[in-house]
Scaffold this motif. Structure first.
Motif, PDB file in Angstrom:
ATOM      1  N   LYS A 112       0.834  -1.210   0.000  1.00 38.31           N
ATOM      2  CA  LYS A 112       0.000   0.000   0.000  1.00 38.31           C
ATOM      3  C   LYS A 112       0.870   1.262   0.000  1.00 38.31           C
ATOM      4  O   LYS A 112       0.554   2.236  -0.684  1.00 38.31           O
ATOM      5  CB  LYS A 112      -0.923   0.005   1.214  1.00 38.31           C
ATOM      6  CG  LYS A 112      -2.056  -0.993   1.107  1.00 38.31           C
ATOM      7  CD  LYS A 112      -2.924  -0.965   2.351  1.00 38.31           C
ATOM      8  CE  LYS A 112      -4.026  -1.984   2.285  1.00 38.31           C
ATOM      9  NZ  LYS A 112      -4.826  -2.013   3.515  1.00 38.31           N
ATOM     10  N   GLU A 115       2.258   1.693  -3.510  1.00 44.54           N
ATOM     11  CA  GLU A 115       1.224   2.193  -4.427  1.00 44.54           C
ATOM     12  C   GLU A 115       0.938   3.669  -4.172  1.00 44.54           C
ATOM     13  O   GLU A 115       0.786   4.456  -5.112  1.00 44.54           O
ATOM     14  CB  GLU A 115      -0.051   1.368  -4.265  1.00 44.54           C
ATOM     15  CG  GLU A 115      -1.129   1.740  -5.256  1.00 44.54           C
ATOM     16  CD  GLU A 115      -2.368   0.873  -5.111  1.00 44.54           C
ATOM     17  OE1 GLU A 115      -3.411   1.294  -5.623  1.00 44.54           O
ATOM     18  OE2 GLU A 115      -2.288  -0.191  -4.486  1.00 44.54           O
ATOM     19  N   TRP A 118       3.625   5.758  -5.709  1.00 40.41           N
ATOM     20  CA  TRP A 118       3.465   5.880  -7.161  1.00 40.41           C
ATOM     21  C   TRP A 118       2.351   6.857  -7.509  1.00 40.41           C
ATOM     22  O   TRP A 118       2.443   7.603  -8.483  1.00 40.41           O
ATOM     23  CB  TRP A 118       3.176   4.516  -7.790  1.00 40.41           C
ATOM     24  CG  TRP A 118       4.402   3.715  -8.059  1.00 40.41           C
ATOM     25  CD1 TRP A 118       4.808   2.599  -7.397  1.00 40.41           C
ATOM     26  CD2 TRP A 118       5.394   3.980  -9.048  1.00 40.41           C
ATOM     27  NE1 TRP A 118       5.995   2.147  -7.917  1.00 40.41           N
ATOM     28  CE2 TRP A 118       6.374   2.976  -8.945  1.00 40.41           C
ATOM     29  CE3 TRP A 118       5.560   4.959 -10.018  1.00 40.41           C
ATOM     30  CZ2 TRP A 118       7.487   2.922  -9.759  1.00 40.41           C
ATOM     31  CZ3 TRP A 118       6.674   4.892 -10.836  1.00 40.41           C
ATOM     32  CH2 TRP A 118       7.616   3.893 -10.698  1.00 40.41           C
ATOM     33  N   ARG A 119       1.274   6.860  -6.738  1.00 37.27           N
ATOM     34  CA  ARG A 119       0.147   7.762  -7.036  1.00 37.27           C
ATOM     35  C   ARG A 119       0.509   9.228  -6.772  1.00 37.27           C
ATOM     36  O   ARG A 119      -0.110  10.119  -7.331  1.00 37.27           O
ATOM     37  CB  ARG A 119      -1.084   7.394  -6.211  1.00 37.27           C
ATOM     38  CG  ARG A 119      -1.643   6.032  -6.487  1.00 37.27           C
ATOM     39  CD  ARG A 119      -2.136   5.863  -7.917  1.00 37.27           C
ATOM     40  NE  ARG A 119      -2.493   4.496  -8.167  1.00 37.27           N
ATOM     41  CZ  ARG A 119      -1.714   3.604  -8.759  1.00 37.27           C
ATOM     42  NH1 ARG A 119      -0.525   3.944  -9.175  1.00 37.27           N
ATOM     43  NH2 ARG A 119      -2.111   2.373  -8.948  1.00 37.27           N
ATOM     44  N   LYS A 128      -5.168   4.550 -12.783  1.00 37.85           N
ATOM     45  CA  LYS A 128      -6.332   3.662 -12.688  1.00 37.85           C
ATOM     46  C   LYS A 128      -7.443   4.065 -13.651  1.00 37.85           C
ATOM     47  O   LYS A 128      -8.372   3.304 -13.864  1.00 37.85           O
ATOM     48  CB  LYS A 128      -6.871   3.652 -11.262  1.00 37.85           C
ATOM     49  CG  LYS A 128      -6.004   2.903 -10.292  1.00 37.85           C
ATOM     50  CD  LYS A 128      -6.712   2.816  -8.959  1.00 37.85           C
ATOM     51  CE  LYS A 128      -5.871   2.104  -7.945  1.00 37.85           C
ATOM     52  NZ  LYS A 128      -6.553   2.001  -6.654  1.00 37.85           N
ATOM     53  N   TRP A 178      -6.137  -4.536  -7.140  1.00 37.38           N
ATOM     54  CA  TRP A 178      -6.437  -3.636  -6.013  1.00 37.38           C
ATOM     55  C   TRP A 178      -7.943  -3.546  -5.737  1.00 37.38           C
ATOM     56  O   TRP A 178      -8.356  -2.943  -4.772  1.00 37.38           O
ATOM     57  CB  TRP A 178      -5.871  -2.245  -6.258  1.00 37.38           C
ATOM     58  CG  TRP A 178      -6.294  -1.621  -7.549  1.00 37.38           C
ATOM     59  CD1 TRP A 178      -7.482  -1.044  -7.843  1.00 37.38           C
ATOM     60  CD2 TRP A 178      -5.518  -1.525  -8.735  1.00 37.38           C
ATOM     61  NE1 TRP A 178      -7.497  -0.601  -9.134  1.00 37.38           N
ATOM     62  CE2 TRP A 178      -6.299  -0.866  -9.702  1.00 37.38           C
ATOM     63  CE3 TRP A 178      -4.246  -1.915  -9.065  1.00 37.38           C
ATOM     64  CZ2 TRP A 178      -5.837  -0.610 -10.991  1.00 37.38           C
ATOM     65  CZ3 TRP A 178      -3.793  -1.647 -10.341  1.00 37.38           C
ATOM     66  CH2 TRP A 178      -4.593  -0.997 -11.288  1.00 37.38           C
TER      67      TRP A 178
END
Length: 184
Positions: A112, A115, A118-119, A128, A178
């Motif tokens: 998490k 991720e 990266w976001r 996404k 996810w």
């Protein structure tokens, strides 16, 4: 006329004298010894080499040498190393972040955090989004509507906008790791 032999002797003598000064330093150029002792470790090592070679045994396999090594290496390679490696692997596999990169284990705290990192990057913030990467998503949707109008079955009331809205809310856990499995 001078004889050429005398000239050759003078040239040879000059070359020898010159070579002496090229390769052998004069006593004034030598470094001064510290405390009266000038120890050179390279000379000491070169003096010790013949003694060391006389002390060494011949390189040959003697009867019984393999038993000494087998007594150590066989238990080490068949028991100690594998048990240690497998034990460390088992202990690691029970930690919370074990195999955090695996698609089957996306919910670990480490996954998490990766991720989220990266976001936060501007290039991957909207990754996404299904239209991510399209240069002109409006043109894509317009072309999709035109293609659907030509290809849809007679009497169909499905429109592209409704279908895209429905697909944007679709939960497909087999496709995106996810996603959570829906309760409905």
């Amino acid at each position: 006329m001078a004889r050429p032999g005398r000239l050759l002797v003078l040239v040879a003598a000059a070359v020898l004298v010159g070579l002496r000064y090229c390769f052998v330093p004069s006593s004034s150029d030598l470094p001064k010894a510290r405390n009266g002792v000038d120890f050179n470790p390279a000379v000491a090592a070169s003096a010790a080499l013949p003694v060391l070679t006389m002390l060494a045994e011949d390189a040959e396999a003697k009867y019984g040498d393999n038993r000494k090594w087998s007594a150590v290496l066989v238990p080490l390679t068949t028991l100690v190393f594998p048990i240690t490696a497998f034990g460390v692997f088992v202990l690691y596999s029970f930690t919370e972040d074990a195999f955090w990169r695996s698609p089957a284990n996306p919910g670990t705290p480490k996954a998490k955090a990766a991720e989220k990192a990266w976001r936060e990057h501007p290039l991957f913030a909207d990754i996404k989004d299904p239209m991510f990467g399209l240069l002109n998503p409006d043109d894509y949707e317009k072309g999709l509507e035109e293609a659907w109008e030509r290809a849809k079955p007679a009497g169909s009331t499905v429109t592209v906008k409704e279908k895209l809205a429905k697909l944007s809310k679709q939960n497909a856990p087999h496709w995106e790791t996810w996603n959570k499995v829906s309760s409905a």
